[in-house]
Write an enzyme that holds these catalytic residues in place. Structure first.
Site, PDB file in Angstrom:
ATOM      1  N   TYR A  33       2.423   4.298  -1.533  1.00  0.00           N
ATOM      2  CA  TYR A  33       1.132   3.649  -1.240  1.00  0.00           C
ATOM      3  C   TYR A  33       1.056   3.264   0.230  1.00  0.00           C
ATOM      4  CZ  TYR A  33      -2.472   0.037  -1.056  1.00  0.00           C
ATOM      5  OH  TYR A  33      -3.571  -0.713  -0.696  1.00  0.00           O
ATOM      6  N   SER A  64      -4.578  -1.044   4.670  1.00  0.00           N
ATOM      7  CA  SER A  64      -3.869  -2.135   4.001  1.00  0.00           C
ATOM      8  C   SER A  64      -2.857  -2.740   4.959  1.00  0.00           C
ATOM      9  CB  SER A  64      -3.145  -1.599   2.764  1.00  0.00           C
ATOM     10  OG  SER A  64      -2.221  -2.538   2.240  1.00  0.00           O
TER      11      SER A  64
END
Length: 262
Positions: free
Chosen positions: A169, A156
Site C-alpha cells: 500500500y 497517504s
C-alpha cells in the site's frame, strides 16, 4: 456594499468550475464532492456503486448544487474514457480533478497475498493513471481557456513514513506522490496545478476492507490515543487548494491527526 459578482466569488469561490471526483460513493470522495458543490462547482461523481452515487447527487441537488453520477470502475480504461466523454458532453469538460479512488489492504509480505497486492496496484496505480489519461486533455484545455485547472491526487502519509505490514500500500502511494511531482513540472507551465494530499489516519471505509488481524488490531488500538481525521477535514483541504489564487499551487499537503506521531 459588495457587488453580486464579488459576493458570489466570496461565498462560492468555485462558481463556474466543473469538478470530477473519483471514489465518490463514500468517505473522502463523498465528502469532497458535497463540499466542492457547496463552493459552487458542478460535480461529476465517479464510483462503482450507482445507488450510493444517486443518493449523493440527490443531496447535492437538495442543497442547491449540481451533480452528475457516473457509475464506473476506474480500473477499466475504456469505461473511464467513456466517463470523461460524458463529462465533456454534459458539463463542458473538467477543470478540477480530485483523483481519490483507492484501497488499503495491509498484510505481512511473507504471507504472499498476491491477490491483495495486485488489487492495490490495479486501483491505486493503474486506476489513477486511467483517470489522469482520460481527463488531462480536459484540464489542459480548461487551463488554457480559464487560466487555471487543478489535478489533486490522494496519496497517504504512508508515502513518506514507515508502517509495518503496509509495504505494498505504501509503495503505491509513494508512486502517487512522486508521480504528482513530475506531473507538476510537466503540466504547471500549461497552468494546471498539481497537488498530492498525504493524510494520516482518516476514518473511512478503508479500515473495513482490512483483512489482516494485526493491522486491524493496530488501527483499532490507535483510536485510544488518536482522534482520527475525518473525511470532511480532507474535503475542506481539497476545497482550499482549488480556491487559492491562480498564482498559488500547493504541490504537497501532509495532513496528520494532531496526536499521530508518524
Amino acid at each position: 456594499m459588495a457587488t453580486e459578482t464579488s459576493a458570489t466569488a466570496s461565498t462560492k469561490p468555485l462558481h463556474g468550475r466543473v469538478a470530477v471526483v473519483t471514489g465518490a460513493s463514500s468517505g473522502i470522495g463523498e465528502a469532497s464532492a458535497e463540499h466542492l458543490a457547496s463552493l459552487g462547482a458542478k460535480v461529476a461523481v465517479l464510483a462503482r456503486r450507482a445507488d450510493r452515487l444517486d443518493d449523493l447527487v440527490a443531496r447535492v441537488a437538495k442543497s442547491g448544487g449540481t451533480a452528475v453520477a457516473v457509475a464506473v470502475d476506474v480500473t477499466d480504461a475504456a469505461a473511464v474514457q467513456a466517463a470523461a466523454d460524458r463529462v465533456q458532453a454534459e458539463l463542458g469538460g473538467a477543470d478540477l480533478l480530485f483523483n481519490n479512488a483507492g484501497v488499503m489492504l495491509p498484510g505481512p509480505v511473507e504471507e504472499l497475498r498476491a491477490d491483495q497486492w495486485q488489487r492495490q496496484i490495479d486501483l491505486n496505480i493503474s486506476g489513477l493513471m486511467n483517470v489522469i489519461g482520460a481527463f488531462t486533455p480536459q484540464l489542459v484545455r480548461a487551463a488554457g481557456e480559464r487560466g487555471v485547472a487543478d489535478l489533486i491526487n490522494t496519496s497517504s502519509s504512508a508515502a513518506q513514513n514507515l508502517y509495518p505490514t503496509f509495504a505494498v500500500y505504501a509503495a503505491t502511494k509513494a508512486f502517487v506522490s512522486h508521480l504528482s511531482k513530475h506531473l507538476r513540472v510537466e503540466l504547471g507551465p500549461k497552468k494546471v496545478r498539481v497537488s498530492a494530499i498525504e493524510p494520516g489516519i482518516v476514518g473511512t471505509e478503508l479500515q473495513s476492507h482490512v483483512t489482516d488481524e494485526g493491522a486491524s488490531a493496530w488501527l483499532e488500538g490507535s483510536k485510544e490515543s488518536i482522534d482520527w481525521l475525518r473525511s470532511e477535514d480532507i474535503a475542506r483541504t481539497v476545497g482550499f487548494i482549488a480556491s487559492l489564487p491562480l498564482r498559488v499551487n500547493l504541490p504537497q499537503v501532509f495532513i496528520m491527526p494532531t496526536a499521530q506521531p508518524s
